[in-house]
Design a protein around this motif. Structure first.
Motif, PDB file in Angstrom:
ATOM      1  N   ASP B  89       0.748  -1.285  -0.070  1.00 34.97           N
ATOM      2  CA  ASP B  89       0.214  -0.048   0.044  1.00 34.97           C
ATOM      3  C   ASP B  89       0.866   1.309  -0.120  1.00 34.97           C
ATOM      4  OD1 ASP B  89      -0.740   0.421   3.637  1.00 34.97           O
ATOM      5  OD2 ASP B  89       0.743  -1.061   2.567  1.00 34.97           O
ATOM      6  N   MET B  90       1.941   1.183   0.816  1.00 37.40           N
ATOM      7  CA  MET B  90       2.839   2.267   0.697  1.00 37.40           C
ATOM      8  C   MET B  90       3.600   2.456  -0.306  1.00 37.40           C
ATOM      9  SD  MET B  90       2.900   3.685   3.757  1.00 37.40           S
ATOM     10  CE  MET B  90       2.655   3.469   5.554  1.00 37.40           C
ATOM     11  N   HIS B  91       3.784   1.295  -1.163  1.00 39.91           N
ATOM     12  CA  HIS B  91       4.573   1.650  -2.561  1.00 39.91           C
ATOM     13  C   HIS B  91       3.788   2.221  -3.582  1.00 39.91           C
ATOM     14  CE1 HIS B  91       7.230  -0.154  -5.800  1.00 39.91           C
ATOM     15  NE2 HIS B  91       6.138  -0.426  -6.235  1.00 39.91           N
ATOM     16  N   VAL B  92       2.375   1.727  -3.615  1.00 40.24           N
ATOM     17  CA  VAL B  92       1.446   2.316  -4.511  1.00 40.24           C
ATOM     18  C   VAL B  92       1.186   3.827  -4.326  1.00 40.24           C
ATOM     19  CG1 VAL B  92      -0.974   2.198  -5.184  1.00 40.24           C
ATOM     20  CG2 VAL B  92       0.315   0.167  -4.917  1.00 40.24           C
ATOM     21  N   LYS B  93       0.952   4.209  -2.966  1.00 38.28           N
ATOM     22  CA  LYS B  93       0.856   5.572  -2.789  1.00 38.28           C
ATOM     23  C   LYS B  93       1.955   6.577  -3.218  1.00 38.28           C
ATOM     24  CE  LYS B  93      -1.931   5.228   1.438  1.00 38.28           C
ATOM     25  NZ  LYS B  93      -1.765   4.979   2.699  1.00 38.28           N
ATOM     26  N   TYR B  94       3.244   5.997  -2.895  1.00 34.26           N
ATOM     27  CA  TYR B  94       4.376   6.655  -3.185  1.00 34.26           C
ATOM     28  C   TYR B  94       4.779   7.074  -4.512  1.00 34.26           C
ATOM     29  CZ  TYR B  94       9.523   8.070  -2.711  1.00 34.26           C
ATOM     30  OH  TYR B  94      10.714   8.687  -2.946  1.00 34.26           O
ATOM     31  N   TYR B  95       4.414   5.942  -5.247  1.00 30.48           N
ATOM     32  CA  TYR B  95       4.456   6.191  -6.642  1.00 30.48           C
ATOM     33  C   TYR B  95       3.282   6.792  -7.368  1.00 30.48           C
ATOM     34  CZ  TYR B  95       8.969   3.639  -6.091  1.00 30.48           C
ATOM     35  OH  TYR B  95      10.338   3.564  -5.830  1.00 30.48           O
ATOM     36  N   LYS B  96       2.220   6.815  -6.765  1.00 27.70           N
ATOM     37  CA  LYS B  96       1.131   7.247  -7.475  1.00 27.70           C
ATOM     38  C   LYS B  96       1.361   8.846  -7.569  1.00 27.70           C
ATOM     39  CE  LYS B  96      -3.363   5.356  -7.094  1.00 27.70           C
ATOM     40  NZ  LYS B  96      -4.539   5.210  -6.313  1.00 27.70           N
ATOM     41  N   SER B  97       2.190   9.661  -6.681  1.00 29.71           N
ATOM     42  CA  SER B  97       2.801  10.916  -6.715  1.00 29.71           C
ATOM     43  C   SER B  97       1.295  11.739  -6.731  1.00 29.71           C
ATOM     44  CB  SER B  97       3.287  11.108  -8.007  1.00 29.71           C
ATOM     45  OG  SER B  97       4.486  10.527  -7.958  1.00 29.71           O
ATOM     46  N   ASP B  98       0.738  11.480  -5.549  1.00 31.12           N
ATOM     47  CA  ASP B  98      -0.596  12.478  -5.187  1.00 31.12           C
ATOM     48  C   ASP B  98      -0.141  12.947  -3.911  1.00 31.12           C
ATOM     49  OD1 ASP B  98      -2.904   9.723  -4.770  1.00 31.12           O
ATOM     50  OD2 ASP B  98      -1.015  10.484  -3.734  1.00 31.12           O
ATOM     51  N   SER B  99      -1.415  13.587  -3.457  1.00 34.95           N
ATOM     52  CA  SER B  99      -1.218  14.353  -1.936  1.00 34.95           C
ATOM     53  C   SER B  99      -0.626  13.272  -1.010  1.00 34.95           C
ATOM     54  CB  SER B  99      -2.604  14.925  -1.805  1.00 34.95           C
ATOM     55  OG  SER B  99      -3.558  14.107  -1.553  1.00 34.95           O
ATOM     56  N   THR B 100      -1.277  11.927  -1.181  1.00 34.39           N
ATOM     57  CA  THR B 100      -0.766  11.061   0.087  1.00 34.39           C
ATOM     58  C   THR B 100       0.810  10.631  -0.039  1.00 34.39           C
ATOM     59  OG1 THR B 100      -1.532   9.267  -1.311  1.00 34.39           O
ATOM     60  CG2 THR B 100      -3.108  10.255   0.160  1.00 34.39           C
ATOM     61  N   SER B 101       1.570  10.942  -1.026  1.00 36.12           N
ATOM     62  CA  SER B 101       2.751  10.382  -1.349  1.00 36.12           C
ATOM     63  C   SER B 101       3.652  11.059  -0.377  1.00 36.12           C
ATOM     64  CB  SER B 101       3.170  10.675  -2.746  1.00 36.12           C
ATOM     65  OG  SER B 101       2.188  10.130  -3.570  1.00 36.12           O
ATOM     66  N   LYS B 102       3.303  12.432  -0.069  1.00 33.46           N
ATOM     67  CA  LYS B 102       4.326  13.090   0.524  1.00 33.46           C
ATOM     68  C   LYS B 102       4.891  12.418   2.199  1.00 33.46           C
ATOM     69  CE  LYS B 102       3.965  16.863  -1.982  1.00 33.46           C
ATOM     70  NZ  LYS B 102       2.472  17.152  -2.432  1.00 33.46           N
ATOM     71  N   ALA B 103       3.876  11.974   2.704  1.00 35.55           N
ATOM     72  CA  ALA B 103       4.008  11.371   3.818  1.00 35.55           C
ATOM     73  C   ALA B 103       4.947  10.116   3.953  1.00 35.55           C
ATOM     74  CB  ALA B 103       2.765  11.187   4.890  1.00 35.55           C
ATOM     75  N   ILE B 104       5.243   9.548   2.899  1.00 32.40           N
ATOM     76  CA  ILE B 104       5.809   8.312   2.801  1.00 32.40           C
ATOM     77  C   ILE B 104       7.303   8.421   2.406  1.00 32.40           C
ATOM     78  CG2 ILE B 104       5.639   6.143   1.848  1.00 32.40           C
ATOM     79  CD1 ILE B 104       2.693   6.640   1.229  1.00 32.40           C
ATOM     80  N   THR B 105       8.092   7.482   3.110  1.00 37.47           N
ATOM     81  CA  THR B 105       9.791   7.662   2.794  1.00 37.47           C
ATOM     82  C   THR B 105       9.796   6.518   1.668  1.00 37.47           C
ATOM     83  OG1 THR B 105      10.069   6.157   4.704  1.00 37.47           O
ATOM     84  CG2 THR B 105      10.227   8.093   5.183  1.00 37.47           C
TER      85      THR B 105
END
Lengths: 223, 388, 399
Positions: B89-105
């Motif tokens: 889930d983190m992987h998808v969020k990070y690479y989706k490059s939307d507002s939720t990506s910022k919080a993920i390392t």
């Protein structure tokens, strides 16, 4: 135990699915529902079916791991687990479930002479006349309109009565939160058109899930 | 009356307290409770709106479609990505490059990829409780069979997790085949006896029952004493009467046993270095083709190789080198020219035929680069001796 | 203590033992052992008090008020183990706000409050005359407190006493079934859980009520003799004799019921006997067979038979009665333990046992349990000042 309807349904489906793909037989289909449109009338239309084909299970524990992650289940508690039954030539039965099969099984139990052995995955059976919803003193455990047994974690007082009443030992008290907890049939997933995490993770199509379209039992059937 | 006053007083007090309690109770009771049953209706929406963590295959496919197509074709087609790679889930969020990506390392977004021996064994460890037709191994036996000497060797040294058995066709499209039984399908213990010696033993269909000619040929060849038909012709039981047959003829498959690796027994079976084995024809080293069979079909058994054999022998690829070497002198006139264009050879051999006019000067640098043997692909050593 | 001798699962079953993964830790701890114990004493004491007030057994007059106030003292503490056990005690009011009446436990909130009202009312009516006297004799803040207690009404004459008396009889009569429900619903709750084969029996409600009466009588007798011994005052021998005979009788019935239950299961030999026999003769051997039945039941039966059937010197008789009451108090506590904890030791798969030891300093551990048990007694000590219930004369000799 006395949940005759549910037990009959599970048994019937297990026999049907032996060697066959029961899902195709019953015509399971994926639902498409807008998660914001969860009105009582809409939910009532659903009737979920969940079949476990124990002849295909290899006890890999992928379902257990997936459920743990998806639902953030705490250590030592399980919303689903896999049991292994081994029967030797002297009809001694050995049952085990090492850590719920979270890390699969590391060895056989009997050294030799195993006549029959198989795996049985278990989850909450979401009984129709569930003992757990009957005994909840505050109405925190209930049936949703689509007949899924859920727990309202903001209303539960953690008395533990439902845990005692469940004959399948699928409920537990989550000590961090102080409330009862159990399998929710991945309610958040099924209303977005996905399958429960355990069904999705199974590599062998042991767990079959879908909207229950048709239940046929005619005079020609062998059951 | 006055004497009963205290009784009325206390009961009034109690009733007032009860009334106040009921009123307070009405305020404290959750709003949506009892709407549709004896539960809090709002909790249904709360439960249904929990975030999904495990990503299903369709989500992975959106970006990793190439890998998905490979995976779909091979034996692990039923294994979803999350089983080995975690929830992602983190992987998808990070690479989706939307507002939720910022919080993920970056660290959180990295997928679990290295699956050690134990992880594969979760499914493939040999257990009596597992169905006999499910591929399962006893690690020690498996490595002994493969002549692997390092017991800590990871499965991924030979098996790609996405393409564990390098199938040539997709599982569901491979050839249907009647059931072939193995002892382990019924027997939980290892069986020593030949079943034909057991009276009243049920008939077991074996390969030689139908494929007697090929089997007879196989029996005379070196592979016979070391592997069985099903080692290369994998059989996957589909139901009680039939299954699917997969053939594995690619170089990749042959190299599993025959390529030199540090964790394998160097002496047995015969090992080669790849791609050094084919020498100057290294550029032909495509392990996803049946190039081993081009030369070594005589070690296995009679088979139909689509090599356009007639009028050549079946192993013409191996043998033709000698045919080309009948030339000496400046006129290279191999018998190939009788049917083929001169430049036919360039289909495989990376050399201009006929050689360019300045070959006398340029061949020095060619030989320096590729070694003396490059000329001997086609010419006899005597040819070079004409000048040198 | 004896708790340390409880064996843990696995030793008896060996390698074929199996527990469901969620059963490793039990849910209902020693708190749930204490709760029926305390409400048992509440119900038992109240019923003894009602024997005098409602049924007019004159021999019980000296201890009637004592029984009533004891009932109140224990009642005030009955919910403490429950609140301690609840995972979300801050939501405890949900039981009253949204009770699910298909559940036996849902009635608890209302029954408890109703019973509390009845007991407080009865205490109030019993002590109203005393409060009025104290009101007249007191000064300052204390006078004001008493004024509130008597609700500004200091009318005290024969008429009011007559009406008070009638109210006490009414409340006492009303309170008996309510007390039975207050404690009986716990037994019913256990007996109706079909998933637990040690608990599931229709007799559980009856067994709990009878052993509640035993514990009520036992605690009253034990305290009565003990306090009078401490204060060097004389006991009312008639009351003691009557109560001890009743204790003997009720304890025979209670133990007979419990043993009949076991006999019935073992004779009927249904599927559950295989694992329950291992429970009784294995896991619970010490706490059930040796202690609850062996020492405390048979032992106190013998002692009470002696005191009830034979004449002996009063000193010795009262001592033996005191001793056997103490033993019966422990017997009832052990019975609660064996039912509550014993039932949860058995796996629902019927293939194994789990283990339980209440930690020493944990939230639901032994220390907390002891405190919960002892505080009502301390409270009762101070109630003696507020609602004096022992009006016996001092003598120079003990007992």
């Amino acid at each position: 135990m006395e949940d005759i309807n549910r037990k009959k349904f599970i048994q019937l489906c297990m026999y049907t699915s032996a060697g066959l793909f029961a899902g195709y037989f019953f015509g399971f289909s994926k639902n498409e529902v807008d998660v914001t449109n969860l009105s009582f009338e809409n939910l009532e239309k659903f009737d979920w079916g969940y079949v476990i084909d124990t002849t295909r299970c290899i006890g890999c524990g992928a379902c257990v791991r997936a459920c743990k992650v998806e639902n953030e289940v705490k250590d030592t508690y399980f919303r689903t687990w896999v049991e292994r039954y081994e029967i030797n030539g002297k009809e001694v039965v050995r049952v085990d479930s090492p850590n719920g099969a979270l890390s699969s099984f590391s060895h056989d139990n009997f050294d030799s002479d195993i006549v029959k052995a198989f795996f049985v995955p278990k989850i909450c059976n979401h009984c129709y006349n569930s003992a757990c919803t009957q005994v909840c003193p505050v109405g925190a455990s209930y049936h949703s309109p689509d007949k899924v047994v859920l727990i309202d974690k903001d209303h539960c007082v953690g008395c533990g009565y439902c845990v005692q009443a469940c004959p399948y030992a699928c409920r537990y008290i989550d000590h961090e939160v102080g409330t009862a907890d159990k399998c929710t049939l991945c309610y958040h997933r099924i209303h977005q058109g996905l399958e429960p995490a355990c069904v999705d993770a199974c590599p062998r199509e042991v767990r079959i899930f879908g909207k229950y379209v048709r239940f046929c039992m005619n005079a020609d059937s062998e059951f | 009356m006055k004497d009963k006053l205290h009784i009325y007083t206390i009961f009034s007090v109690i009733i007032i307290v009860i009334v106040i309690a009921v009123l307070i109770g009405g305020i404290l009771t959750p709003k949506s409770f009892g709407d549709y049953g004896h539960y809090r209706w709002k909790s249904i929406a709360e439960i249904a709106s929990k975030e999904v963590i495990n990503q299903n295959v369709e989500v992975c496919q959106e970006c990793h479609n190439n890998l998905y197509l490979i995976h779909k074709k091979d034996a692990h087609y039923g294994v979803p990505c999350v089983d080995c790679h975690g929830p992602a889930d983190m992987h998808v969020k990070y690479y989706k490059s939307d507002s939720t990506s910022k919080a993920i390392t970056q660290d959180q977004a990295t997928l679990k990829k290295e699956y050690n021996l134990e992880g594969c064994l979760y499914c493939h460890r040999k257990l009596k409780a597992r169905p006999a037709d499910f591929p399962q191994i006893d690690v020690k036996e498996h490595y002994t069979f493969l002549n692997v000497i390092d017991s800590t060797t990871k499965c991924t040294e030979c098996h790609s997790p996405h393409e564990p058995i390098f199938l040539l066709t997709e599982v569901n499209h491979s050839r249907l085949h009647p059931i072939i039984s193995q002892c382990g399908d019924c027997h939980t213990e290892k069986v020593d006896n030949d079943y034909s010696k057991v009276p009243n033993h049920p008939k077991i269909f074996e390969c030689q029952d139908c494929h007697n000619e090929i089997y007879a040929d196989f029996e005379s060849k070196p592979h016979h004493n070391h592997i069985e038909c099903t080692s290369c012709h994998l059989f996957h039981k589909q139901n009680e009467t039939s299954g699917r047959m997969y053939k594995n003829g690619n170089a990749k498959f042959c190299l599993l046993c025959h390529e030199t690796k540090s964790f394998k027994n160097p002496d047995y079976p015969p090992k080669i270095f790849w791609p050094e084995h084919i020498g100057n024809l290294k550029y032909l080293a495509n392990i996803n083709q049946k190039i081993c069979l081009n030369c070594h079909v005589d070690k296995i058994h009679k088979m139909k190789l689509d090599l356009k054999a007639a009028p050549h022998t079946v192993n013409w690829i191996k043998e033709h080198g000698k045919l080309g070497l009948n030339a000496s002198g400046s006129d290279f006139n191999p018998t190939c020219n009788q049917c083929h264009e001169t430049n036919y050879c360039t289909n495989c051999h990376q050399v201009k035929i006929p050689h360019p006019n300045d070959w006398m000067e340029t061949h020095h640098s060619t030989v320096e680069k590729k070694g003396k043997k490059v000329c001997q692909n086609c010419h006899k050593p005597a040819f070079c001796a004409d000048c040198h | 203590m004896l708790l340390c001798w409880l064996r843990y699962g696995g030793e008896i079953m060996g390698p074929t033992s199996f527990l469901f993964p969620n059963e490793v830790h039990i849910t209902w701890t020693v708190m749930i052992v204490l709760y029926p114990y305390i409400t048992g004493m509440v119900a038992g004491a109240f019923i003894v008090s009602s024997f005098y007030h409602v049924f007019g057994m004159k021999q019980l007059k000296p201890i009637a008020r004592f029984a009533l106030v004891s009932s109140l003292a224990f009642l005030l503490f009955a919910t403490v183990p429950l609140l301690n056990h609840l995972g979300k005690a801050d939501r405890a009011l949900n039981i009253i706000l949204t009770p699910n009446f298909t559940s036996a436990m849902s009635g608890f909130g209302y029954i408890y409050m109703a019973y509390m009202v009845i007991v407080i009312l009865e205490v109030w009516f019993s002590y109203r005359s005393d409060f009025i006297k104290k009101y007249h004799n007191a000064k300052g803040t204390v006078k004001f407190i008493y004024k509130i207690l008597i609700l500004w009404n200091d009318n005290d004459n024969d008429n009011t006493k007559k009406y008070d008396h009638k109210m006490i009889i009414f409340l006492g009569g009303l309170g008996i079934p309510v007390a039975c429900v207050l404690h009986g619903y716990v037994g019913f709750l256990f007996g109706s859980i079909k998933a637990n084969l040690w608990w599931s029996t229709p007799l559980m409600f009856i067994i709990f009520i009878f052993s509640a009466i035993v514990s009520g009588l036992a605690v009253l007798l034990w305290l009565y003799i003990f306090v009078h011994w401490l204060r060097k005052t004389k006991v009312n021998q008639e009351s003691v004799d009557l109560m001890s005979k009743w204790l003997w009788g009720f304890m025979i019935i209670a133990v007979t019921l419990e043993l009949m239950e076991i006999l019935s299961i073992s004779y009927e030999r249904t599927e559950k006997w295989e694992i329950l026999s291992k429970l009784i003769f294995g896991e619970l051997r010490w706490s059930y067979l040796y202690l609850q039945i062996g020492l405390f039941s048979i032992g106190s039966f013998l002692i009470l038979s002696l005191t009830s059937l034979f004449k002996m010197k009063t000193q010795y008789k009262n001592f033996l009665i005191w001793l056997s009451s103490g033993m019966l108090l422990l017997q009832v506590l052990l019975m609660r333990w064996n039912v509550v904890i014993g039932g949860q030791l058995v796996s629902k798969s019927l293939r194994g046992f789990t283990g339980y030891f209440p930690g020493l300093f944990e939230k639901e551990g032994i220390l907390v349990g002891l405190i919960i048990l002892i505080v009502p007694f301390i409270l009762l000590r101070y109630f003696d000042k507020l609602f004096p219930f022992f009006d016996s004369q001092k003598i120079s000799e003990t007992k």
